[in-house]
Design a protein around this motif. Structure first.
Motif, mmCIF file in Angstrom:
data_model
loop_
_atom_site.group_PDB
_atom_site.id
_atom_site.type_symbol
_atom_site.label_atom_id
_atom_site.label_comp_id
_atom_site.label_asym_id
_atom_site.label_seq_id
_atom_site.Cartn_x
_atom_site.Cartn_y
_atom_site.Cartn_z
ATOM 1 N N MET A 1 0.476 8.952 -56.914
ATOM 2 C CA MET A 1 -0.847 9.523 -56.801
ATOM 3 C C MET A 1 -1.692 8.665 -55.856
ATOM 4 N N THR A 2 -2.442 9.313 -55.006
ATOM 5 C CA THR A 2 -3.379 8.621 -54.131
ATOM 6 C C THR A 2 -4.659 8.361 -54.901
ATOM 7 N N PRO A 3 -5.186 7.128 -54.892
ATOM 8 C CA PRO A 3 -6.430 6.851 -55.590
ATOM 9 C C PRO A 3 -7.561 7.744 -55.062
ATOM 10 N N ARG A 4 -8.449 8.124 -55.961
ATOM 11 C CA ARG A 4 -9.585 8.975 -55.630
ATOM 12 C C ARG A 4 -10.863 8.213 -55.938
ATOM 13 N N PHE A 5 -11.739 8.063 -54.946
ATOM 14 C CA PHE A 5 -13.019 7.392 -55.140
ATOM 15 C C PHE A 5 -13.813 8.159 -56.188
ATOM 16 N N ASP A 6 -14.290 7.477 -57.240
ATOM 17 C CA ASP A 6 -14.857 8.161 -58.391
ATOM 18 C C ASP A 6 -16.183 7.592 -58.875
ATOM 19 N N LEU A 7 -16.452 6.292 -58.678
ATOM 20 C CA LEU A 7 -17.603 5.684 -59.319
ATOM 21 C C LEU A 7 -18.152 4.535 -58.486
ATOM 22 N N ILE A 8 -19.467 4.439 -58.447
ATOM 23 C CA ILE A 8 -20.162 3.279 -57.894
ATOM 24 C C ILE A 8 -20.786 2.568 -59.084
ATOM 25 N N GLY A 9 -20.486 1.300 -59.241
ATOM 26 C CA GLY A 9 -21.018 0.536 -60.365
ATOM 27 C C GLY A 9 -22.031 -0.492 -59.903
ATOM 28 N N LEU A 10 -23.161 -0.547 -60.572
ATOM 29 C CA LEU A 10 -24.199 -1.528 -60.299
ATOM 30 C C LEU A 10 -24.337 -2.446 -61.500
ATOM 31 N N VAL A 11 -24.459 -3.736 -61.243
ATOM 32 C CA VAL A 11 -24.702 -4.703 -62.311
ATOM 33 C C VAL A 11 -26.190 -5.018 -62.280
ATOM 34 N N THR A 12 -26.826 -4.948 -63.450
ATOM 35 C CA THR A 12 -28.270 -5.124 -63.499
ATOM 36 C C THR A 12 -28.688 -6.163 -64.534
ATOM 37 N N ALA A 13 -29.685 -6.938 -64.157
ATOM 38 C CA ALA A 13 -30.288 -7.896 -65.085
ATOM 39 C C ALA A 13 -31.375 -7.229 -65.920
ATOM 40 N N ASP A 14 -31.857 -6.062 -65.493
ATOM 41 C CA ASP A 14 -32.940 -5.343 -66.175
ATOM 42 C C ASP A 14 -32.578 -3.865 -66.228
ATOM 43 N N LEU A 15 -31.768 -3.493 -67.220
ATOM 44 C CA LEU A 15 -31.289 -2.117 -67.309
ATOM 45 C C LEU A 15 -32.426 -1.107 -67.405
ATOM 46 N N PRO A 16 -33.401 -1.257 -68.313
ATOM 47 C CA PRO A 16 -34.475 -0.258 -68.364
ATOM 48 C C PRO A 16 -35.248 -0.148 -67.049
ATOM 49 N N GLY A 17 -35.497 -1.271 -66.397
ATOM 50 C CA GLY A 17 -36.209 -1.244 -65.120
ATOM 51 C C GLY A 17 -35.406 -0.555 -64.031
ATOM 52 N N SER A 18 -34.116 -0.834 -63.978
ATOM 53 C CA SER A 18 -33.259 -0.203 -62.985
ATOM 54 C C SER A 18 -33.161 1.304 -63.225
ATOM 55 N N LEU A 19 -32.973 1.700 -64.482
ATOM 56 C CA LEU A 19 -32.881 3.132 -64.783
ATOM 57 C C LEU A 19 -34.184 3.845 -64.454
ATOM 58 N N ALA A 20 -35.321 3.224 -64.746
ATOM 59 C CA ALA A 20 -36.623 3.828 -64.418
ATOM 60 C C ALA A 20 -36.758 4.020 -62.910
ATOM 61 N N PHE A 21 -36.332 3.031 -62.126
ATOM 62 C CA PHE A 21 -36.378 3.122 -60.671
ATOM 63 C C PHE A 21 -35.591 4.336 -60.191
ATOM 64 N N TYR A 22 -34.359 4.481 -60.661
ATOM 65 C CA TYR A 22 -33.510 5.583 -60.198
ATOM 66 C C TYR A 22 -33.949 6.926 -60.770
ATOM 67 N N ARG A 23 -34.555 6.943 -61.933
ATOM 68 C CA ARG A 23 -35.138 8.191 -62.441
ATOM 69 C C ARG A 23 -36.244 8.669 -61.513
ATOM 70 N N ARG A 24 -37.085 7.728 -61.042
ATOM 71 C CA ARG A 24 -38.168 8.101 -60.118
ATOM 72 C C ARG A 24 -37.619 8.685 -58.827
ATOM 73 N N LEU A 25 -36.398 8.323 -58.464
ATOM 74 C CA LEU A 25 -35.768 8.893 -57.276
ATOM 75 C C LEU A 25 -35.046 10.208 -57.572
ATOM 76 N N GLY A 26 -35.170 10.685 -58.797
ATOM 77 C CA GLY A 26 -34.657 12.010 -59.129
ATOM 78 C C GLY A 26 -33.337 12.071 -59.861
ATOM 79 N N LEU A 27 -32.743 10.927 -60.198
ATOM 80 C CA LEU A 27 -31.490 10.986 -60.947
ATOM 81 C C LEU A 27 -31.761 11.356 -62.395
ATOM 82 N N ASP A 28 -30.915 12.208 -62.929
ATOM 83 C CA ASP A 28 -31.068 12.689 -64.300
ATOM 84 C C ASP A 28 -30.352 11.733 -65.247
ATOM 85 N N ILE A 29 -31.099 10.715 -65.693
ATOM 86 C CA ILE A 29 -30.549 9.694 -66.580
ATOM 87 C C ILE A 29 -31.200 9.878 -67.942
ATOM 88 N N PRO A 30 -30.415 10.052 -68.991
ATOM 89 C CA PRO A 30 -31.003 10.275 -70.318
ATOM 90 C C PRO A 30 -31.979 9.160 -70.713
#
Length: 129
Positions: A1-30
């Motif tokens: 099987m050929t590998p398939r690009f599937d995920l971009i992972g970010l490591v964060t020191a401030d998860l709530p702050g990072s999620l709030a930032f990306y929510r403001r950019l329109g990502l649908d994060i619960p």
């Protein structure tokens, strides 16, 4: 099987702050994701974007350390229209985001700007001119 690009992972020191930032950019994060050690969302087209706290990463890689000397990844958001680059940039700054490059007309034919997420990763805003 050929590998398939599937995920971009970010490591964060401030998860709530990072999620709030990306929510403001329109990502649908619960809204209940802020307390989780690992969060992921599926983007249009099926690619996944994930966030892990530094503690989560160190739970399986105790020697992990953040990169030095600046971000080593950039995520880019297509704003559709040149005026929207300016509008989104201004909205994000008003919400407390850090600006890196103010909107400008790039030689490659785009309106372009760069923000930094809470962990210092570059987040590009662009639209074709």
């Amino acid at each position: 099987m050929t590998p398939r690009f599937d995920l971009i992972g970010l490591v964060t020191a401030d998860l709530p702050g990072s999620l709030a930032f990306y929510r403001r950019l329109g990502l649908d994060i619960p809204s209940d994701a802020d307390a989780a050690p690992h969060v992921e969302v599926t983007l249009p087209g099926g690619l996944r974007l994930a966030w892990d706290t530094t503690e989560t990463i160190r739970s399986f890689d105790p020697d992990w350390a953040p990169p030095r000397g600046g971000a080593r990844i950039a995520l880019a958001f297509d704003c559709g229209e040149p005026a929207q680059v300016d509008a989104v940039h201004a909205e994000m700054l008003a919400a407390g985001a850090t600006g890196h490059l103010a909107p400008f007309d790039a030689v490659w034919g785009q309106r372009y700007a760069v923000l930094l997420d809470p962990d210092g990763n570059a987040v590009d805003l662009f639209a074709r001119r």
